[in-house]
Design an enzyme around this catalytic site. Structure first.
Site, mmCIF file in Angstrom:
data_model
loop_
_atom_site.group_PDB
_atom_site.id
_atom_site.type_symbol
_atom_site.label_atom_id
_atom_site.label_comp_id
_atom_site.label_asym_id
_atom_site.label_seq_id
_atom_site.Cartn_x
_atom_site.Cartn_y
_atom_site.Cartn_z
ATOM 1 N N TRP A 77 1.864 0.682 -7.817
ATOM 2 C CA TRP A 77 1.972 2.010 -7.174
ATOM 3 C C TRP A 77 1.257 2.185 -5.611
ATOM 4 O O TRP A 77 1.725 2.784 -4.981
ATOM 5 C CB TRP A 77 0.991 2.815 -7.941
ATOM 6 C CG TRP A 77 0.872 4.309 -7.936
ATOM 7 C CD1 TRP A 77 0.644 5.011 -6.745
ATOM 8 C CD2 TRP A 77 1.008 5.245 -8.947
ATOM 9 N NE1 TRP A 77 0.459 6.350 -7.215
ATOM 10 C CE2 TRP A 77 0.632 6.725 -8.388
ATOM 11 C CE3 TRP A 77 1.480 5.122 -10.142
ATOM 12 C CZ2 TRP A 77 0.898 7.814 -9.109
ATOM 13 C CZ3 TRP A 77 1.466 6.327 -11.096
ATOM 14 C CH2 TRP A 77 1.190 7.823 -10.428
ATOM 15 N N MET A 78 0.265 1.218 -5.693
ATOM 16 C CA MET A 78 -0.414 1.149 -4.360
ATOM 17 C C MET A 78 0.197 0.410 -3.162
ATOM 18 O O MET A 78 -0.246 0.395 -2.019
ATOM 19 C CB MET A 78 -1.732 0.466 -4.423
ATOM 20 C CG MET A 78 -2.696 1.564 -5.545
ATOM 21 S SD MET A 78 -4.280 0.646 -5.922
ATOM 22 C CE MET A 78 -4.991 1.829 -7.040
ATOM 23 N N GLU A 87 -10.599 4.263 -5.953
ATOM 24 C CA GLU A 87 -10.237 3.695 -7.348
ATOM 25 C C GLU A 87 -11.605 3.060 -7.843
ATOM 26 O O GLU A 87 -12.462 2.861 -7.283
ATOM 27 C CB GLU A 87 -9.278 2.214 -7.318
ATOM 28 C CG GLU A 87 -8.963 1.822 -8.385
ATOM 29 C CD GLU A 87 -7.991 0.363 -8.610
ATOM 30 O OE1 GLU A 87 -7.734 -0.013 -9.397
ATOM 31 O OE2 GLU A 87 -7.771 0.095 -7.454
ATOM 32 N N ARG A 182 10.664 5.012 -7.280
ATOM 33 C CA ARG A 182 10.344 4.712 -8.808
ATOM 34 C C ARG A 182 11.070 5.158 -9.652
ATOM 35 O O ARG A 182 11.355 4.701 -10.719
ATOM 36 C CB ARG A 182 8.964 5.112 -8.742
ATOM 37 C CG ARG A 182 7.845 4.798 -7.669
ATOM 38 C CD ARG A 182 8.211 3.170 -8.119
ATOM 39 N NE ARG A 182 7.289 2.433 -7.111
ATOM 40 C CZ ARG A 182 7.280 1.057 -6.975
ATOM 41 N NH1 ARG A 182 7.959 0.526 -7.717
ATOM 42 N NH2 ARG A 182 6.294 0.386 -6.042
#
Length: 265
Positions: A77-78, A87, A182
């Site tokens: 994701w990052m 986070e 994604r």
């Protein structure tokens, strides 16, 4: 807002806040012309912007999400560096005993021809081994904490299936790009099959949220990019030679747009 989308076994996605909607996109686009020369209706203007890649008005719309996902998902994701992230810190807080365990059918789906099928007699046995490994890792982590070893060092024994949480703020243009990559809907079959199922589940939840806030923009994005296709010059020539475009069931404006895209006078 505040609706929590349950994802995987212990994960979730929740919209915390947002700024702007379809109207903000329109206002941002029209300010460029002092609202004098843009005659398109709002929906037509948004579609024009997205279709032609004029993305700065989309960046006026911003979302903040609370995400809980396994670390291996978080690290993928990052990779999208166009967002702002805060986070949970393993240096300042104790890790919770929350791990992701894939469903047995997902293990089977992702099993390749040269994987551990011979080593494990059943997927159920493999799943049990995963859980045992997670439990043992967390026990070792607790032993290190109890021995006064710093949290930032104790965490090295924890697996990538451990859940983490973060706040994720991103503008609409980059969020569209994230969803497109994604979900991999327009990717070749090989890429689709290798696209992580876990990440796709989060992308689907993002769609559910975004569609409610910017329905006009999302419909255009879905039409042109999420379900649209790119063609090479060679493929375009083949399409032109094979089709009588004037026989297509499209209104005149859309037909002219298609001809323009294909480079036909």
């Amino acid at each position: 807002m505040n609706k929590e989308y349950k994802i995987l076994d212990n994960g979730f996605l929740k919209l915390i806040d947002f700024m702007g909607d379809d109207r903000r996109i329109v206002k941002a686009a029209r300010i460029s012309y002092r609202e004098e020369s843009v005659k398109r209706k709002d929906a037509e203007l948004i579609d024009y912007l997205i279709r032609n890649g004029h993305t700065s008005p989309l960046e006026q719309v911003v979302f903040t999400f609370h995400v809980k996902a396994p670390i291996f998902v978080a690290r993928q994701w990052m990779r999208h560096r166009t967002a702002r992230i805060n986070e949970v810190s393993g240096c300042y807080s104790l890790a919770r005993e929350e791990f992701y365990v894939p469903l047995e059918e997902d293990l089977k789906c992702q099993t390749s021809s040269n994987s551990s099928e011979k080593e494990f007699k059943s997927l159920e046995k493999l799943s049990d081994k995963i859980k045992h490994h997670q439990k043992h890792s967390y026990e070792l982590y607790q032993d290190m904490i109890n021995a006064n070893i710093p949290k930032e060092l104790s965490r090295i024994v924890l697996p990538l299936s451990l859940y983490t949480e973060w706040y994720w703020q991103i503008d609409l243009n980059n969020l569209f790009h994230f969803i497109k990559l994604r979900l991999a809907l327009d990717s070749p079959k090989e890429i689709k099959e290798n696209s992580p199922k876990e990440m796709r589940e989060y992308a689907k939840a993002l769609i559910s949220i975004v569609r409610e806030i910017v329905p006009i923009a999302f419909n255009s994005f879905e039409n042109h990019f999420l379900r649209g296709k790119r063609f090479s010059h060679e493929e375009i020539i083949a399409i032109i030679n094979a089709l009588d475009l004037n026989k297509l069931s499209m209104d005149a404006e859309k037909l002219n747009l298609l001809k323009d895209k294909l480079g036909i006078d």
